[in-house]
Design an enzyme around this catalytic site. Structure first.
Site, short mmCIF file in Angstrom:
data_model
loop_
_atom_site.label_atom_id
_atom_site.label_comp_id
_atom_site.label_asym_id
_atom_site.label_seq_id
_atom_site.Cartn_x
_atom_site.Cartn_y
_atom_site.Cartn_z
N GLY A 1 -4.17 -25.97 61.80
CA GLY A 1 -5.60 -25.70 61.68
C GLY A 1 -6.20 -26.30 60.43
O GLY A 1 -7.32 -26.77 60.44
N PHE A 2 -5.45 -26.27 59.32
CA PHE A 2 -5.90 -26.79 58.03
C PHE A 2 -7.21 -26.14 57.57
O PHE A 2 -7.94 -26.72 56.78
CB PHE A 2 -6.04 -28.32 58.07
CG PHE A 2 -4.78 -29.04 58.44
CD1 PHE A 2 -3.63 -28.88 57.70
CD2 PHE A 2 -4.75 -29.87 59.56
CE1 PHE A 2 -2.47 -29.53 58.06
CE2 PHE A 2 -3.58 -30.52 59.92
CZ PHE A 2 -2.44 -30.35 59.17
N ILE B 1 0.93 -20.64 61.57
CA ILE B 1 0.13 -21.79 61.97
C ILE B 1 0.94 -23.08 61.90
O ILE B 1 0.39 -24.18 61.81
CB ILE B 1 -1.15 -21.91 61.12
CG1 ILE B 1 -0.83 -21.97 59.61
CG2 ILE B 1 -2.06 -20.73 61.40
CD1 ILE B 1 -2.05 -22.29 58.75
N GLY C 1 2.82 -18.36 47.50
CA GLY C 1 2.18 -19.11 48.59
C GLY C 1 2.09 -20.58 48.25
O GLY C 1 1.89 -20.94 47.09
N ASN D 1 11.84 -19.79 51.60
CA ASN D 1 12.63 -20.67 52.46
C ASN D 1 12.50 -22.09 51.91
O ASN D 1 11.43 -22.70 51.97
CB ASN D 1 12.10 -20.59 53.90
CG ASN D 1 12.93 -21.42 54.87
OD1 ASN D 1 13.40 -22.50 54.54
ND2 ASN D 1 13.10 -20.91 56.08
N GLU E 1 -1.48 -24.86 50.10
CA GLU E 1 -2.55 -25.74 49.66
C GLU E 1 -2.22 -26.58 48.42
O GLU E 1 -2.71 -27.68 48.27
CB GLU E 1 -3.84 -24.96 49.33
CG GLU E 1 -3.89 -23.59 49.89
CD GLU E 1 -5.04 -23.36 50.87
OE1 GLU E 1 -5.00 -22.35 51.54
OE2 GLU E 1 -5.95 -24.18 50.95
N THR F 1 3.60 -23.19 59.70
CA THR F 1 4.09 -23.26 58.33
C THR F 1 5.45 -22.59 58.15
O THR F 1 6.10 -22.80 57.13
CB THR F 1 3.09 -22.58 57.39
OG1 THR F 1 2.82 -21.27 57.94
CG2 THR F 1 1.79 -23.34 57.32
N LYS G 1 13.42 -24.84 52.89
CA LYS G 1 13.11 -25.90 53.85
C LYS G 1 11.62 -25.90 54.21
O LYS G 1 10.95 -26.92 54.10
CB LYS G 1 13.94 -25.66 55.11
CG LYS G 1 13.93 -26.79 56.10
CD LYS G 1 14.87 -26.45 57.27
CE LYS G 1 15.13 -27.67 58.10
NZ LYS G 1 16.55 -27.86 58.37
N ILE H 1 10.68 -18.88 45.86
CA ILE H 1 10.70 -19.62 47.12
C ILE H 1 11.42 -18.77 48.16
O ILE H 1 12.51 -18.26 47.91
CB ILE H 1 11.41 -20.97 46.93
CG1 ILE H 1 10.67 -21.84 45.91
CG2 ILE H 1 11.56 -21.70 48.27
CD1 ILE H 1 9.23 -22.14 46.24
#
Lengths: 733, 327
Positions: A236-237, A463, A695, A623, A698, A465, A625, A621
């Site tokens: 979606g961005f 989404i 997070g 994950n 972005e 991610t 990957k 972190i």
């Protein structure tokens, strides 16, 4: 907490479903008796509809109904409140009246028995217009009038004007960024189905809770009667944060016709009626003292918005606090153009704002003769000057050091055009990246089930991610269960209220709630064990231990399935609520740095990005990957922003020109740098939340365009302040 | 998308007969242009004749060294065919620089020759466009005219560039287009196949009514020549040429014996730069001579404000491709 699963590079648990094509997206749902809608879209960008003649279209095969402003049902505008979770960026309802504010606006909706019949009939709806001369660009709008300031976005501290005028060194420059279109692979789509006054709709949505409450406000019904679903989203961005007119049109048609209706927004209209990144013009003034310390920063930005709604890009959001400086002013203002309403696009405001700021920082460093990295180090701060608070966790200097080291920045010859390789001139540039860390209220439910599996649910979304996977990892970290025994369901508004998948806050918002719900489920299981008919009847629940899916106590151990079976109970569950982060004591932000090598072949005007090293400081972190994947994707999108992306409009008609995947350029596989190194610093930010996560969606795009522009300057001596950087900006004639 | 009738022909005669019998007939092979434009209703075929079962899918080396390519040979098969990679390297490079793997797997030789332009105003089905709606005007000339617009061979009625890479290589090599129609077979020189827009931009090619392409036959390779196709564009893949250059050069003792230069992305048809070629023959292969030839090739260029950079870019494509093959 089991630490080996948190941070592990686990493949996505939904990967097989997506790769095999079995994951159902919004337009992959086919309720019985489904009808298909297709829009008729305005072919002018400003004016009004004088007539809509449906006589030809009505006679076409399979046509069921044609809606437009004369016969569309009366609905209500949503209050568009973030707090009420009914926000949209375009409040005007489809078919409200005969006004046309932008090209590609819905002017009619054909519903037919098949997609092809609906589209065919839509081509045969005859719309007549009275066109006005449209405003088609930021420059044209500015020529016609003053921009409108957004007062609540203003920030000022100290006295930037006096400090600027008295400073030893100063620069002033104006930067522009174009309109960009999100272009997710999956088209916006709605499949809507009413039953007994209840609405169920599948939506390509980054926020099912918002979609539900918005639809409730528009249709004037209780939110409990609405079920919004988005189990899979083809990205979606930001364009799918809120619903757009197509969703309202589709749901209204389904209600009027009393049958399910599906609407897929065509690719061309993904450029018009589902938001875009606004164009900006940004003036930056910087001044330093003789030691290279910033003494004045001002950042005045103007962005385009529509004539329908106001959207403000927060271009100065990072400028406020990235560097230590006592005299800072940020202003943001808007001008109206005849395009659809802009919306958030990956790192809204920051992506454009850091292009300007981080280009200007390099220009300033050059003027005082300082290495751009050293200049940034010298102006580092561990406090947020705009809030007068310390950052909760900041490792920007480590990011600079690690990335610079890996990139071998110390080998850079600062002389313009001095680094050659074959026919190419190499350019080395860098920039800082920055993004706010946010955490919202969240509910979640986790259960341990009698079949030996765990089940986690939350009305947030994945989404693309990796949210499904990191939720499962969080459950695994407490239960010790392997990921294949953990089922995760997201994207359903009837689950416990979860966050929008946006703003890089889904991870920090959802995981603490999932974590607490899991802990509560384990407590509930222990309680079941010590009940009268439990496996450890009469024991003290507080003395039991739950390890690797088993309950241990009194020298014995039981699988949780056995604990539940003993009581003939289906599940032990926990529900948790976690609160939004309080910003009273700390400023929460993420940090990082990009280092970029470009190659410029002046003989054929070819510019390519060869090498990127990025170090990112986003807390723990979860994950390795999916986290690296987010940053790599954002770097790529940043390359696109620097060199390719731009929605182009005809300057006479205001209609988009390059509204397809062939002519709207994004990086292809062949445009990938030969090497991309993502260094994840992995320092838990436990002042932000107990899991220490911030997070990562972005931040990777912020600063990237500036790093490329700075590298281009190093190679060519040309300072390009208007994105994208194109052949005509650099070609030597 | 409007209803159309569909017929699958087993041989060329049947295809032509079917085409003649239909109203608003169109041949279809890979469909990469026709289906795209039909969905937008820019093309509105009433009857579609599928030619993929007519055979014509072989590549045959003739005794005189020419290479006869059936119309149904896909771009992928042509690009990797040994005779092409060995003797016409620029054709292989041109094909592989075009579109994407999946499109090349569908697209055919005849279809590529016939592909339509990428003008936004042509595709929007609303703006004035002389190609789509003869006499309505050209919205591109004073509109947005950067990427897919030409600087050579333009007219006051149309400025769009021919989009094909393959055709640029064929123009350089030299070729014959064999066609069949209700009145029999005939051959058209490749250079005469595509038409300049002039006052009739809706007339794009030399095919008569109901004719179809059956083969494209490449001229025999020039002894001792080297060839190269260089495509310049914003991104590295999946974009039409901003400027491209297909060159074939044979030298002897540093002196140019044969030279062929064809340009893409800058011409309204696949563009042969014959004056520049003649200039080079007999001259040493030097940067100065290449630069002069490049200037000659673009001397007649008439750009818009948006695509003026294509003139220096076209020169760069020529100079670099000539440099590459003579290195």
């Amino acid at each position: 907490m089991s630490t080996d699963i948190i941070g592990a590079a686990k493949p996505r648990i939904d990967g097989t479903a997506k790769l095999s094509g079995s994951a159902p997206y919004a337009a992959d749902h086919y309720p019985a008796n489904l009808a298909y809608a297709y829009g008729v879209f305005s072919t002018i960008a400003a004016g009004e509809i004088t007539s809509i003649d449906v006589s030809r279209a009505k006679k076409m095969p399979g046509v069921i109904e044609i809606f437009h402003h004369d016969n569309f049902p009366n609905l209500h505008r949503t209050p568009s409140s973030f707090v009420q979770q009914n926000k949209v960026d375009e409040t005007r309802l489809p078919f409200e009246d005969n006004h046309v504010y932008y090209g590609g606006q819905f002017v009619a909706l054909v519903v037919a028995d098949t997609f092809e019949n609906a589209r065919d009939a839509a081509y045969h709806v005859d719309v007549a217009y009275r066109a006005k001369k449209p405003v088609t660009s930021l420059a044209q709008a500015l020529a016609q009038g003053e921009p409108k300031p957004a007062d609540n976005k203003k920030h000022e501290r100290g006295d930037p004007d006096t400090a600027y005028s008295g400073a030893a060194h100063k620069i002033e420059a104006t930067y522009t960024t174009p309109i960009e279109t999100h272009n997710p692979m999956e088209m916006h789509a709605t499949t809507a189905h009413w039953h007994d006054g209840h609405l169920t709709f599948y939506e390509a949505s980054q926020g099912v809770v918002f979609a539900k409450h918005t639809m409730a406000a528009i249709f004037g019904i209780n939110p409990a009667r609405i079920d919004a679903r988005a189990p899979y989203i083809g990205s979606g961005f930001g364009s799918k944060l809120w619903i757009w007119p197509h969703a309202v049109a589709c749901a209204a048609a389904a209600r009027e016709l009393d049958r399910p209706v599906q609407l897929v927004v065509p690719r061309q209209q993904m450029f018009t009626t589902t938001g875009h990144r606004a164009a900006t013009q940004q003036k930056i003034r910087l001044a330093t003292d003789d030691d290279g310390k910033l003494v004045s920063i001002s950042h005045d930005s103007i962005n385009t918005t529509s004539f329908v709604n106001r959207y403000v890009e927060s271009c100065g959001s990072c400028t406020k606090s990235l560097y230590g400086c006592d005299n800072v002013r940020i202003t943001e203002s808007t001008v109206q153009v005849n395009h659809g309403t802009p919306t958030s696009m990956r790192a809204p405001g920051a992506a454009q704002g850091l292009f300007a700021l981080e280009s200007a920082i390099d220009e300033m460093a050059e003027q005082i003769g300082m290495d751009p990295l050293e200049f940034r180090r010298r102006n580092y701060t561990d406090r947020d000057g705009s809030k007068d608070l310390p950052f909760s966790s900041v490792h920007l200097l480590e990011a600079y050091d690690k990335a610079a080291d890996k990139f071998r920045w110390s080998k850079r010859n600062p002389k313009i055009g001095s680094m050659m390789r074959g026919p190419e001139i190499l350019g080395w540039g860098m920039a800082a990246c920055n993004w706010e860390a946010m955490k919202r209220d969240c509910d979640a439910r986790v259960s341990l089930r009698a079949d030996g599996t765990a089940f986690a649910s939350c009305a947030t979304q994945d989404i693309g991610t990796g949210t499904y996977t990191i939720v499962a990892q969080t459950v695994a970290s407490l239960t010790g269960l392997p990921l294949e025994r953990i089922e995760v369901e997201l994207g359903n508004s009837s689950y416990p209220k979860g966050p929008l998948s946006g703003g890089s806050w889904a991870t920090a918002t959802a995981l603490p709630a999932i974590h607490n719900a899991t802990a509560k489920a384990i407590d509930a299981l222990k309680q079941h064990a010590v009940e009268e008919d439990g496996v450890l009847a009469g024991r003290d629940a507080g003395q039991l231990e739950f390890v690797n899916g088993k309950l241990h106590g009194n020298g014995r151990s039981f699988s949780f399935a056995d604990v539940l079976k003993a009581r003939k109970i289906g599940e032990a569950f926990g529900e948790a609520h976690t609160n939004a982060a309080s910003g009273d004591e700390y400023s929460f932000r993420s940090f990082g740095a990009h280092f970029v090598e470009i190659g410029w072949d002046p003989g054929i005007s070819r510019l390519r990005v060869h090498r990127v090293v990025s170090a990112i400081d986003v807390g723990q972190i979860v994950n390795a990957k999916t986290a690296a994947n987010q940053v790599e994707g954002a770097i790529d999108m940043g390359i696109g922003m620097a060199l390719f992306e731009q929605t182009e409009y005809d300057h006479r008609t205001g209609m988009p020109i390059n509204n397809n995947y062939a002519e709207y350029l994004v990086p292809t596989h062949l445009d990938q740098p030969e090497s991309v190194d993502v260094i994840l610093l992995d320092h838990p930010d436990t002042k932000f939340n107990e899991l220490g996560v911030r997070g990562i969606g972005e931040i990777g795009i912020t600063g990237m365009a500036a790093a490329v522009a700075n590298a281009v300057y190093h190679a060519t001596g040309k300072r390009v302040r208007d994105l994208p950087i194109r052949i005509e900006d650099l070609i030597q004639t | 998308m409007r209803d159309f009738s569909y017929d699958r022909a087993d041989n060329v005669g049947a295809a032509i007969k079917s085409h003649v019998s239909g109203a608003d007939s169109a041949y279809i092979a890979g469909g990469t242009t026709l289906l795209d434009l039909a969905k937008l209703e820019v093309m509105r075929p009433g009857h579609i004749v599928d030619v993929r079962r007519t055979g014509l899918d072989r590549i045959e080396r003739l005794d005189d060294g020419r290479l006869c390519i059936g119309t149904n040979v896909t771009n992928t098969d042509l690009a990797y065919h040994e005779d092409v990679t060995t003797h016409h390297k620029l054709l292989s490079e041109a094909l592989l620089s075009g579109a994407s793997t999946s499109i090349r797997n569908k697209a055919t030789t005849g279809g590529n020759v016939m592909q339509r332009c990428r003008c936004s105003y042509f595709r929007d089905n609303v703006s004035p466009c002389n190609k789509r709606d003869p006499g309505s005007g050209c919205a591109a000339i004073d509109g947005h005219s950067r990427s897919v617009y030409a600087v050579l061979g333009t007219s006051k009625q149309c400025i769009v560039a021919h989009p094909s890479d393959m055709c640029v290589a064929m123009a350089a090599i030299g070729a014959t287009v064999s066609v069949a129609g209700p009145n029999g077979k005939r051959d058209i020189d490749f250079g005469d196949f595509h038409l300049l827009p002039g006052d009739t931009p809706w007339r794009e090619h030399a095919l008569a009514s109901d004719e179809m392409i059956t083969h494209v036959t490449l001229d025999a390779p020039i002894d001792g020549a080297k060839s190269h196709y260089l495509k310049l564009r914003d991104r590295a893949s999946y974009q039409f040429a901003l400027a491209s250059s297909g060159v074939i050069v044979a030298t002897e003792g540093g002196v140019i014996r044969h030279a062929r230069i064809a340009l893409g992305g800058v011409g309204t048809k696949p563009w042969r730069a014959e004056r520049a070629e003649r200039y080079l023959v007999g001259k040493p292969a030097t940067a100065d001579n290449f630069g002069h030839a490049a200037n000659m090739a673009l001397a007649e260029a008439r750009p818009t404000e948006d695509n003026a950079f294509k003139i220096p870019l076209g020169r760069q494509a020529i100079v670099r491709s000539l440099t590459t093959v003579t290195a």
